[in-house]
Scaffold this motif. Sequence first.
Motif, PDB file in Angstrom:
ATOM      1  N   GLY A 118       7.062   3.156   1.402  1.00 45.97           N
ATOM      2  CA  GLY A 118       7.427   2.009   2.224  1.00 45.97           C
ATOM      3  C   GLY A 118       6.965   2.114   3.663  1.00 45.97           C
ATOM      4  O   GLY A 118       7.257   1.215   4.462  1.00 45.97           O
ATOM      5  N   GLY A 119       6.238   3.156   3.987  1.00 40.40           N
ATOM      6  CA  GLY A 119       5.855   3.385   5.378  1.00 40.40           C
ATOM      7  C   GLY A 119       4.573   2.713   5.819  1.00 40.40           C
ATOM      8  O   GLY A 119       4.269   2.702   7.016  1.00 40.40           O
ATOM      9  N   VAL A 120       3.801   2.158   4.889  1.00 42.49           N
ATOM     10  CA  VAL A 120       2.542   1.494   5.241  1.00 42.49           C
ATOM     11  C   VAL A 120       2.771  -0.009   5.284  1.00 42.49           C
ATOM     12  O   VAL A 120       3.130  -0.618   4.267  1.00 42.49           O
ATOM     13  CB  VAL A 120       1.428   1.826   4.228  1.00 42.49           C
ATOM     14  N   PRO A 121       2.590  -0.661   6.418  1.00 46.22           N
ATOM     15  CA  PRO A 121       2.824  -2.116   6.496  1.00 46.22           C
ATOM     16  C   PRO A 121       1.790  -2.896   5.696  1.00 46.22           C
ATOM     17  O   PRO A 121       0.675  -2.415   5.454  1.00 46.22           O
ATOM     18  CB  PRO A 121       2.718  -2.413   7.996  1.00 46.22           C
ATOM     19  N   ARG A 149       6.459  11.388  -3.483  1.00 47.93           N
ATOM     20  CA  ARG A 149       7.103  10.453  -4.406  1.00 47.93           C
ATOM     21  C   ARG A 149       6.396   9.096  -4.339  1.00 47.93           C
ATOM     22  O   ARG A 149       6.152   8.548  -3.257  1.00 47.93           O
ATOM     23  CB  ARG A 149       8.581  10.306  -4.018  1.00 47.93           C
ATOM     24  N   VAL A 150       6.079   8.548  -5.507  1.00 38.51           N
ATOM     25  CA  VAL A 150       5.360   7.279  -5.614  1.00 38.51           C
ATOM     26  C   VAL A 150       6.154   6.334  -6.510  1.00 38.51           C
ATOM     27  O   VAL A 150       6.746   6.747  -7.509  1.00 38.51           O
ATOM     28  CB  VAL A 150       3.939   7.504  -6.187  1.00 38.51           C
ATOM     29  N   GLY A 202      -8.482   6.187  -1.220  1.00 43.58           N
ATOM     30  CA  GLY A 202      -7.376   7.032  -1.657  1.00 43.58           C
ATOM     31  C   GLY A 202      -6.040   6.318  -1.691  1.00 43.58           C
ATOM     32  O   GLY A 202      -5.036   6.915  -2.089  1.00 43.58           O
ATOM     33  N   ASP A 203      -5.992   5.037  -1.302  1.00 42.88           N
ATOM     34  CA  ASP A 203      -4.736   4.275  -1.318  1.00 42.88           C
ATOM     35  C   ASP A 203      -4.404   3.794  -2.730  1.00 42.88           C
ATOM     36  O   ASP A 203      -5.295   3.513  -3.545  1.00 42.88           O
ATOM     37  CB  ASP A 203      -4.824   3.051  -0.400  1.00 42.88           C
ATOM     38  N   LEU A 204      -3.109   3.659  -2.983  1.00 44.69           N
ATOM     39  CA  LEU A 204      -2.597   3.023  -4.193  1.00 44.69           C
ATOM     40  C   LEU A 204      -2.114   1.638  -3.791  1.00 44.69           C
ATOM     41  O   LEU A 204      -1.263   1.494  -2.907  1.00 44.69           O
ATOM     42  CB  LEU A 204      -1.456   3.840  -4.791  1.00 44.69           C
ATOM     43  N   LEU A 205      -2.655   0.607  -4.430  1.00 43.75           N
ATOM     44  CA  LEU A 205      -2.308  -0.778  -4.110  1.00 43.75           C
ATOM     45  C   LEU A 205      -1.451  -1.378  -5.220  1.00 43.75           C
ATOM     46  O   LEU A 205      -1.605  -1.037  -6.396  1.00 43.75           O
ATOM     47  CB  LEU A 205      -3.575  -1.626  -3.938  1.00 43.75           C
ATOM     48  N   HIS A 206      -0.578  -2.275  -4.833  1.00 41.11           N
ATOM     49  CA  HIS A 206       0.318  -2.958  -5.780  1.00 41.11           C
ATOM     50  C   HIS A 206       0.397  -4.423  -5.386  1.00 41.11           C
ATOM     51  O   HIS A 206       0.540  -4.757  -4.210  1.00 41.11           O
ATOM     52  CB  HIS A 206       1.712  -2.318  -5.728  1.00 41.11           C
ATOM     53  N   CYS A 207       0.275  -5.314  -6.378  1.00 39.08           N
ATOM     54  CA  CYS A 207       0.364  -6.753  -6.095  1.00 39.08           C
ATOM     55  C   CYS A 207       1.491  -7.373  -6.890  1.00 39.08           C
ATOM     56  O   CYS A 207       1.905  -6.881  -7.944  1.00 39.08           O
ATOM     57  CB  CYS A 207      -0.954  -7.453  -6.422  1.00 39.08           C
ATOM     58  N   ILE A 220       0.837  -1.197   0.000  1.00 42.39           N
ATOM     59  CA  ILE A 220       0.000   0.000   0.000  1.00 42.39           C
ATOM     60  C   ILE A 220       0.873   1.250   0.000  1.00 42.39           C
ATOM     61  O   ILE A 220       1.847   1.330   0.762  1.00 42.39           O
ATOM     62  CB  ILE A 220      -0.905   0.021   1.255  1.00 42.39           C
ATOM     63  N   GLN A 221       0.519   2.205  -0.860  1.00 46.28           N
ATOM     64  CA  GLN A 221       1.099   3.545  -0.790  1.00 46.28           C
ATOM     65  C   GLN A 221      -0.036   4.510  -0.470  1.00 46.28           C
ATOM     66  O   GLN A 221      -1.152   4.366  -0.999  1.00 46.28           O
ATOM     67  CB  GLN A 221       1.790   3.928  -2.102  1.00 46.28           C
ATOM     68  N   ARG A 222       0.276   5.514   0.372  1.00 48.35           N
ATOM     69  CA  ARG A 222      -0.789   6.380   0.907  1.00 48.35           C
ATOM     70  C   ARG A 222      -0.313   7.823   0.969  1.00 48.35           C
ATOM     71  O   ARG A 222       0.831   8.092   1.355  1.00 48.35           O
ATOM     72  CB  ARG A 222      -1.198   5.877   2.298  1.00 48.35           C
ATOM     73  N   TRP A 223      -1.177   8.698   0.586  1.00 46.70           N
ATOM     74  CA  TRP A 223      -0.883  10.129   0.672  1.00 46.70           C
ATOM     75  C   TRP A 223      -0.565  10.489   2.126  1.00 46.70           C
ATOM     76  O   TRP A 223      -1.283  10.124   3.053  1.00 46.70           O
ATOM     77  CB  TRP A 223      -2.087  10.916   0.179  1.00 46.70           C
ATOM     78  N   GLY A 224       0.558  11.162   2.317  1.00 45.43           N
ATOM     79  CA  GLY A 224       0.952  11.602   3.645  1.00 45.43           C
ATOM     80  C   GLY A 224       1.851  10.634   4.378  1.00 45.43           C
ATOM     81  O   GLY A 224       2.316  10.938   5.480  1.00 45.43           O
TER      82      GLY A 224
END
Length: 411
Positions: free
Chosen positions: A234-237, A381-382, A245-250, A226-230
């Motif tokens: 790498g900060g979201v476990p 940065r994403v 509003g999350d960006l997900l990656h598999c 998960i990537q998240r605004w704010g």
Amino acid sequence: MTHPLPLRAQAELLDRWLHQRLDSVLPRLMDRADVDTWIVVAREYNEDPVMRALLPGSWLSARRRTILVFHRRPSGVQCLAVAPYPVGTAYEPVWNPQEESQWEALHRTVAARDPRRIGVNVSATFALADGISATEHRLTLEALGEFANRVVPAEAVAIGLLETRLPEEIETAHKLNALAHRVIADAFTPDVVVPGKTTGLDVAWWIQQRFHDLGVPPWFLSTVDIQRWGTELGGVPDDAVIERGDLLHCDVGLTSARLHTDTQQNAYVLTDGQSAPPAGLVEALAVGNRMQDLTVGEFRRGGTGNRILRRARSAAGEAGIEAAVYSHPVGLHGHAAGPTIGLWDNQDSVPGSGDYPVYDDTIYALELCTYSTIPEWSDQRVRMALEQGIVVTGGGVDYLDRRQTELHLIR
């Protein structure tokens, strides 16, 4: 042909592919490597990685000690089995245990053909071509006796056999990649992802279970991050609850008919009132697609893995793209035989495996990532990570099924 096939049909398919591989692929590989006789030895459950590619569809492993001998003749390759059981229909049995030992049979078989160069699977560069165990290597040399000084590494034969795909295998790979894409699309829906409740780990295990239920077991543990605004990169476990509003990656991979897939895609969870993702995220995916184009262009030009890496990164620099390329072959193994094209922690060159060239009729996981700043996220940065199957054939490069060009949207 629908995939996955029933297990019996898969075994029949694998037998057909084995005959085709031994008849049409192996002769030119042995010629390319200048090997007259190739010996593959393995004991049950201590498998040479090449052995499974040489076994009938009904065999899941070597049985006791299995010795396969391949001898190049003008008419093709003679395929012989020095083994306690018949090894399907592709091999001529050449050992009678009532008359001689297995090692005596190997010596007799080789002596009758008097090969100039004898290949065995030892390699300091490729683990997949280094499959003969220390004991089997010692016993093989002892059994060969006066022929032992003719033994050479069979790295080029082993890697070539593992990496070369038949036309029907390429067709199957298209279908298996399409299946992986469908499972990802199903995972990135409200039926699976409930914002405020579902975690990334929940989705990963849903994909894992779905592959098993479909009869295409995964070859590694699926992941969803998960990537998240704010929150910094790498900060979201992975076990965090997914929010709007999350960006997900598999990152997922399945297996069927001894073939593997390896796929990464991305999804966006719409916020209340949104009908489309932020334009910055749409552009970030477009940048990732542009990096795929640049890298595929270098595949078309050919060369070694290190050359493709170097030229793709140079093209990215000229285009103003911040990127990393870490692509790899995929086929009879997930991280399969063939050239390494960058590593996530090595973007300069990969000695040894990176110096191996790209050949026709091979399949790769086009794996890379790009970095973009998102205006709607206060220029945060994403990372846009993508992984897509491609096939190099006929001097060109084709995507297996299709690549991701739009974010999956979760409403």
